[in-house]
Design an enzyme around this catalytic site. Sequence first.
Site, mmCIF file in Angstrom:
data_model
loop_
_atom_site.group_PDB
_atom_site.id
_atom_site.type_symbol
_atom_site.label_atom_id
_atom_site.label_comp_id
_atom_site.label_asym_id
_atom_site.label_seq_id
_atom_site.Cartn_x
_atom_site.Cartn_y
_atom_site.Cartn_z
ATOM 1 N N HIS A 102 0.791 -1.224 0.000
ATOM 2 C CA HIS A 102 0.000 0.000 0.000
ATOM 3 C C HIS A 102 0.826 1.278 0.000
ATOM 4 C CE1 HIS A 102 -4.188 -1.326 0.351
ATOM 5 N NE2 HIS A 102 -3.701 -2.379 0.976
ATOM 6 N N LYS A 141 -8.018 13.796 5.055
ATOM 7 C CA LYS A 141 -7.206 12.581 4.983
ATOM 8 C C LYS A 141 -6.247 12.576 6.172
ATOM 9 C CE LYS A 141 -5.861 13.879 0.906
ATOM 10 N NZ LYS A 141 -6.293 12.631 0.262
ATOM 11 N N ARG A 142 -5.574 11.440 6.371
ATOM 12 C CA ARG A 142 -4.572 11.361 7.434
ATOM 13 C C ARG A 142 -3.544 12.471 7.259
ATOM 14 N NH1 ARG A 142 0.271 8.375 7.530
ATOM 15 N NH2 ARG A 142 -0.265 7.505 5.487
ATOM 16 N N LYS A 154 1.275 14.215 2.134
ATOM 17 C CA LYS A 154 -0.070 14.545 1.643
ATOM 18 C C LYS A 154 -0.241 16.052 1.469
ATOM 19 C CE LYS A 154 -2.071 10.352 3.636
ATOM 20 N NZ LYS A 154 -2.584 9.658 2.445
ATOM 21 N N THR A 179 -8.229 6.839 -1.709
ATOM 22 C CA THR A 179 -9.629 6.456 -1.927
ATOM 23 C C THR A 179 -10.554 7.625 -1.599
ATOM 24 O OG1 THR A 179 -9.621 5.441 0.276
ATOM 25 C CG2 THR A 179 -9.364 3.974 -1.625
ATOM 26 N N LYS A 229 -14.189 9.016 -3.401
ATOM 27 C CA LYS A 229 -15.443 9.332 -2.693
ATOM 28 C C LYS A 229 -15.911 10.742 -3.023
ATOM 29 C CE LYS A 229 -13.696 6.329 0.900
ATOM 30 N NZ LYS A 229 -12.778 6.329 2.050
#
Length: 808
Positions: free
Chosen positions: A358, A547-548, A553, A655, A659
Amino acid sequence: MPTTQFDKESIKQAIIGKLQRYNGKTLEDATQQQIYYAVASTVRDQIMQKWVAYKEQEKHDDGKKLYYLSVEFLTGRSLYCNILNMCSVGNYKQALKELGIDLKDVLPEEPEPGLGNGGLGRLAACFMDSLASLSLPATGCTIRYEYGLFRQKLIDGQQVEVPDNWLDNGNVWEVPAPEDTCEVHFGGHVETYEDAGRIMYYLKDYQTVEAVPYDVPVVGYDCSTVNTLRMWRARSPKSLDFASFSSGDYIKAMKEQELAAVISKVLYPEDNHYEGKELRLKQHYFFTSATLQYALKDFKRRFGGNLKLLPEKVTIHINDTHPGLAIPELMRILIDEEGMGWEEAEAIVRKTVAYTNHTIMPEALERWPERMMQKLLPRIYMILQEINRRLCARLADIYHNGTDPRIARMAVTAYDMVHMANLCVDMSYSVNGVSQLHGKILQEVTFRDFYELQPRKFSAITNGITHRRWLMAANGGLTSLITETIGDSWVKQPEQLSLLLPARDDAAFRERFEAVKHSNKVRFANFIKARQGIDVDPDTMFDVQAKRLHEYKRQLLNAVHIMVLYNRIMDDPNFEMQPRTFIFGAKASPAYYMAKQIIRMILSISKMIDRSPRAKKMLNVVFLENYDVSSAEVLMPAADLSEQLSTAGREASGTGNMKFMMNGAVTIGTMDGANVEIYDQVGQENIYIFGMRSNTVRDLEQSGGYAPIHIYETNTELRRALTAIIDGSLTPQNPAMLQDIYHNLLFSDPYFVLKDFGSYSMAQRRVNDDYQNREKWLRMAITNTAMSGIFSSDRTIREYNEKIWHLR
């Protein structure tokens, strides 16, 4: 067996009866929590009938079964989705309405299971939903974390972690299965003896922890399948040390019980110290050992003792490296308990275990100190050594050189560490990435040496999300509009959402689409007001990054851009922009200092804007406290713009991007992970792409990076924004509070925030202009929803089954 009816009248009587039996209450006297429990118990009764019938069917099924091992399953609340998947929404809504109950008031009473953190766990939960809905037999396996990750509180401008007591009121969906309790052993030492010419191994003086299973049914949509999520709880086999207790040594009396139970207390205990690392290793072995023991027990019940059939009847799927110890554990069971030789056991393992990678982030490619592994799991360590010895011998033969550097890179044990990713790649029959770009990076960079030797082992299967939860359950308004427009075939064939595409040219449809979006924005505004007391204007653009929180990120890129916009507003009295509400949702790992500093920075920006009457007319920054599945279900349907800003080549898939897209948000992002495939689906005119590509990032890193100070010196707007971090403009009470962020950006910038800033800023200018052209924006939004069907996890699971599992 007699069956219970679940029509409207039966549901009403069941709810009233349960309130009387369980609580001694009438409907009028019951609390919301008691009403929730009565409703959920009624739904559970319906599930149990299906579950029992499915288990009876399974007894006579000689097909293959999947065990999906993941350290996380971020399931979210189950009540509504269970009703939805049983196609009973109408009956329950009508029954509750006639009882004077609003289902919307009942749903928030359900505690959110603390079984996951981010995308890894949510993906696993989506996979379980799709496996059941496609009638594929599977058991998900994890730990029953008593306190989950943590509940995030925002206090005095920073994140504070508090325990997540999600089990305080019990879990109506779980069913203990004490008959499958098994032992897991830690520590001790290995002794050998010879029996009929074979060397036998047995562990002595070990500590025993019992693994007690709790099963949660996973209901498939409109089908008879009910799969199982099995959660393991740790406990000591010894009850109270009564002698110590009687003598007054109460701490000693409870010590062994607590040492065992701590294994299933918390998800991701901090591993920046030895004890934390050791606890994580215990957790990983605990649930993989328990799962393997159960899987073989179930195999023998179904097929007898011929374990040569195991690869034909069972697949053990490792979701990232956390459950990688399933490999040596299966070897141990086959050799030490089933009496197989090494070659026979290894052949079975290599045909039974599959691995999904992942992430390429080094910290996630797990490594364990050899001495810790040897001390905690001595027999497992011996097996790992032998796996490594055989691997290195094969590689030496292939490369005709025992010192070839590729051998050290591929070794399972090297430089005093156990390399779990290498173990998983070497011993699995399948290795897959989770987007096409990620799969390519695994083959060309991360596992290049393995790929050159066994290219057929590698594949890429793009992640997906269950449209049942993320569209049908989360966005009822849009679901109704889609079904009214194209029919309901898309519910079971989500790729047919593409039939919606021509509707983007219909002005009446665009108007209704916009009305649904506005309604969802009002719902979110009410939600955040009730939850955090924050006022949000639903007539502003909702710009969301949820998100985390991790530096790669790049929430920081978003935050710096907001500061640039603030300065434009404050410097130019004639400057105008589309009023925008920036919404962040993220948890930072408790020991991740820089991530927590980024949260402090975002909260400081929010306060700075709030101090300016002019700025807050056009800007609002909201940090959604304790972001979880339930809040995502309210946020994602309300989003206009989806921020997917990861440094290219770092995000395996994502993901959240899917969404948001499915709910009609337009993406601004890098060509990273599944953004690449979203771009392919919607076309360049319906997505905002910026920044370096992954090969450019790789070349830059290999050449020694770059000097971010040069960009700082040449970009006036950027320099002004960054200076505000340390000159007191942002944090007047403590100008030095965020100086580490400033220094990191100027003198290191490992994730190329400044390098990509110019491109990002230009893309944001286009966003601002396009949003004000309502016809253009709505066409883009509708296109994103219409082309999102390919990102359903049903498609993902079909691909896994065709390429890897071969379930019936």
